[in-house]
Design a protein around this motif. Structure first.
Motif, PDB file in Angstrom:
ATOM      1  N   GLU B  45     -97.902 -42.700  34.768  1.00 38.67           N
ATOM      2  CA  GLU B  45     -97.035 -41.740  33.313  1.00 38.67           C
ATOM      3  C   GLU B  45     -96.174 -41.875  33.521  1.00 38.67           C
ATOM      4  O   GLU B  45     -94.955 -41.270  34.263  1.00 38.67           O
ATOM      5  N   MET B  46     -95.376 -42.585  32.143  1.00 43.23           N
ATOM      6  CA  MET B  46     -93.897 -42.451  31.683  1.00 43.23           C
ATOM      7  C   MET B  46     -93.358 -41.565  30.512  1.00 43.23           C
ATOM      8  O   MET B  46     -93.690 -41.926  29.270  1.00 43.23           O
ATOM      9  N   LYS B  47     -92.124 -40.497  30.930  1.00 40.20           N
ATOM     10  CA  LYS B  47     -91.546 -40.188  29.857  1.00 40.20           C
ATOM     11  C   LYS B  47     -90.948 -41.810  28.790  1.00 40.20           C
ATOM     12  O   LYS B  47     -90.282 -42.395  29.118  1.00 40.20           O
ATOM     13  N   ARG B  48     -91.086 -41.326  27.703  1.00 35.84           N
ATOM     14  CA  ARG B  48     -90.360 -42.186  26.617  1.00 35.84           C
ATOM     15  C   ARG B  48     -89.186 -43.010  27.007  1.00 35.84           C
ATOM     16  O   ARG B  48     -88.206 -43.747  26.859  1.00 35.84           O
ATOM     17  N   GLU B  49     -87.755 -41.632  27.915  1.00 34.47           N
ATOM     18  CA  GLU B  49     -86.943 -41.791  27.930  1.00 34.47           C
ATOM     19  C   GLU B  49     -86.535 -42.539  29.461  1.00 34.47           C
ATOM     20  O   GLU B  49     -85.896 -42.946  29.926  1.00 34.47           O
ATOM     21  N   ASN B  50     -87.748 -42.677  30.179  1.00 33.92           N
ATOM     22  CA  ASN B  50     -88.062 -44.245  31.653  1.00 33.92           C
ATOM     23  C   ASN B  50     -88.259 -45.443  30.652  1.00 33.92           C
ATOM     24  O   ASN B  50     -89.120 -45.991  31.767  1.00 33.92           O
ATOM     25  N   PHE B  51     -88.596 -45.596  29.829  1.00 25.27           N
ATOM     26  CA  PHE B  51     -89.203 -46.576  29.246  1.00 25.27           C
ATOM     27  C   PHE B  51     -88.220 -47.466  28.445  1.00 25.27           C
ATOM     28  O   PHE B  51     -87.888 -46.995  27.535  1.00 25.27           O
ATOM     29  N   ALA B  52     -87.737 -49.224  28.650  1.00 22.78           N
ATOM     30  CA  ALA B  52     -86.916 -49.586  27.381  1.00 22.78           C
ATOM     31  C   ALA B  52     -87.473 -50.916  26.996  1.00 22.78           C
ATOM     32  O   ALA B  52     -88.255 -51.727  27.792  1.00 22.78           O
ATOM     33  N   GLU B  53     -86.633 -51.264  25.613  1.00 23.44           N
ATOM     34  CA  GLU B  53     -87.822 -52.918  25.370  1.00 23.44           C
ATOM     35  C   GLU B  53     -85.910 -52.997  24.591  1.00 23.44           C
ATOM     36  O   GLU B  53     -85.365 -51.971  24.220  1.00 23.44           O
ATOM     37  N   ALA B  54     -86.301 -54.354  24.873  1.00 23.62           N
ATOM     38  CA  ALA B  54     -84.510 -55.496  24.341  1.00 23.62           C
ATOM     39  C   ALA B  54     -83.068 -53.709  24.196  1.00 23.62           C
ATOM     40  O   ALA B  54     -82.128 -53.995  23.425  1.00 23.62           O
ATOM     41  N   GLY B  55     -83.301 -53.144  25.774  1.00 24.73           N
ATOM     42  CA  GLY B  55     -82.169 -52.643  26.065  1.00 24.73           C
ATOM     43  C   GLY B  55     -82.229 -51.069  25.379  1.00 24.73           C
ATOM     44  O   GLY B  55     -80.899 -50.222  26.104  1.00 24.73           O
TER      45      GLY B  55
ATOM     46  N   HIS D   7     -86.215 -47.623  41.004  1.00 22.48           N
ATOM     47  CA  HIS D   7     -86.864 -46.825  41.401  1.00 22.48           C
ATOM     48  C   HIS D   7     -85.261 -46.050  42.188  1.00 22.48           C
ATOM     49  O   HIS D   7     -84.622 -46.634  42.479  1.00 22.48           O
ATOM     50  N   MET D   8     -85.413 -44.820  41.427  1.00 20.48           N
ATOM     51  CA  MET D   8     -83.862 -44.357  41.824  1.00 20.48           C
ATOM     52  C   MET D   8     -84.435 -42.280  41.073  1.00 20.48           C
ATOM     53  O   MET D   8     -85.456 -42.074  41.502  1.00 20.48           O
ATOM     54  N   VAL D  42     -88.706 -50.642  33.102  1.00 21.02           N
ATOM     55  CA  VAL D  42     -89.185 -48.938  33.356  1.00 21.02           C
ATOM     56  C   VAL D  42     -88.822 -48.246  34.416  1.00 21.02           C
ATOM     57  O   VAL D  42     -88.494 -48.919  35.770  1.00 21.02           O
ATOM     58  N   ILE D  43     -87.872 -46.745  34.388  1.00 18.50           N
ATOM     59  CA  ILE D  43     -87.044 -46.486  35.027  1.00 18.50           C
ATOM     60  C   ILE D  43     -88.445 -44.970  35.756  1.00 18.50           C
ATOM     61  O   ILE D  43     -89.007 -44.572  35.354  1.00 18.50           O
TER      62      ILE D  43
END
Lengths: 61, 61, 61, 61, 61, 61
Positions: B45-55, D7-8, D42-43
């Protein structure tokens, strides 16, 4: 490199993690002849409701 | 094995996860002929601030 | 996103992969309410000598 | 696709993550000629006790 | 660490990979303040029949 | 589970892989008290041009 990712249920303490990375690194160094300082290990801890086997969540198994 | 890792935004409840692993396991079993007890699924599960699309971070999109 | 990585033994044909990604995507869409065009799946095929259970290579099990 | 997992150690703020995904996406687009909207990142943030080098936990190094 | 895994379609040449890892490393170093020698990148190349979006194999899209 | 993914340069033979999975499994079992039959290991072999450190491809380092 080698780079190791291990996924396991949360709940292990720091003593267990310390021994885990020490002994896994030793295993890698001795078997594939990599220098210890090149071995990187990332531990991913999972909640029981985020792991499933045979289609059943671990939290409900 | 098969081993499945799914990365998705946090916020789904246990009912959704239960149905997710049940139906994904069924999909794997029926399509590639693996026995159900061999199918392992890990949910990340990812926080929204840890996923990016198109930068762009998902939290800012 | 969701992003799915599936690791399985090599040897499945394109028909099986086509059905795998179709049915896994459907499972994700229906259970966690993600639009189909956001579901990405990566298939990682492994040689039998690159997978182990209980400390035994699959090629020798 | 391309799909990037980074991964950081935890502790970076949103400003750093915003710049990270902006500049990594630009790097991918310019070097391998992928359209920006296809680049997914994905971070994964790790606690210091969940990362090891040379068999030593980062929290104890 | 940071450790980066990038999954992309096969077919890029060494010049493109050289520029990819150079510029991604620079992006990481500048945005999250990691020393360059700590940045590790693994490139995973995929066949088009091993990647899917919206339930369709890339080789058939 | 635990599920281990190890990424290393290609070129190790089956004897090395056999010893790698045997000793890594033992390390996991002894440190975090998991039963051996639950330990799954996936070996990912990489070409030297698909791994980089400090922004330099391993094949050119």
């Amino acid at each position: 490199m080698p780079i190791v990712h291990i996924h396991m249920l949360e709940g292990r303490n720091v003593d267990q993690k310390r021994e885990l990375v020490r002994s896994m690194t030793e295993a890698v160094v001795n078997s594939v002849d990599a220098p210890p300082e090149r071995v990187h290990i990332v531990i991913h801890e999972m909640k029981r409701e985020n792991f499933a086997e045979a289609g059943i969540l671990n939290s409900e198994a």
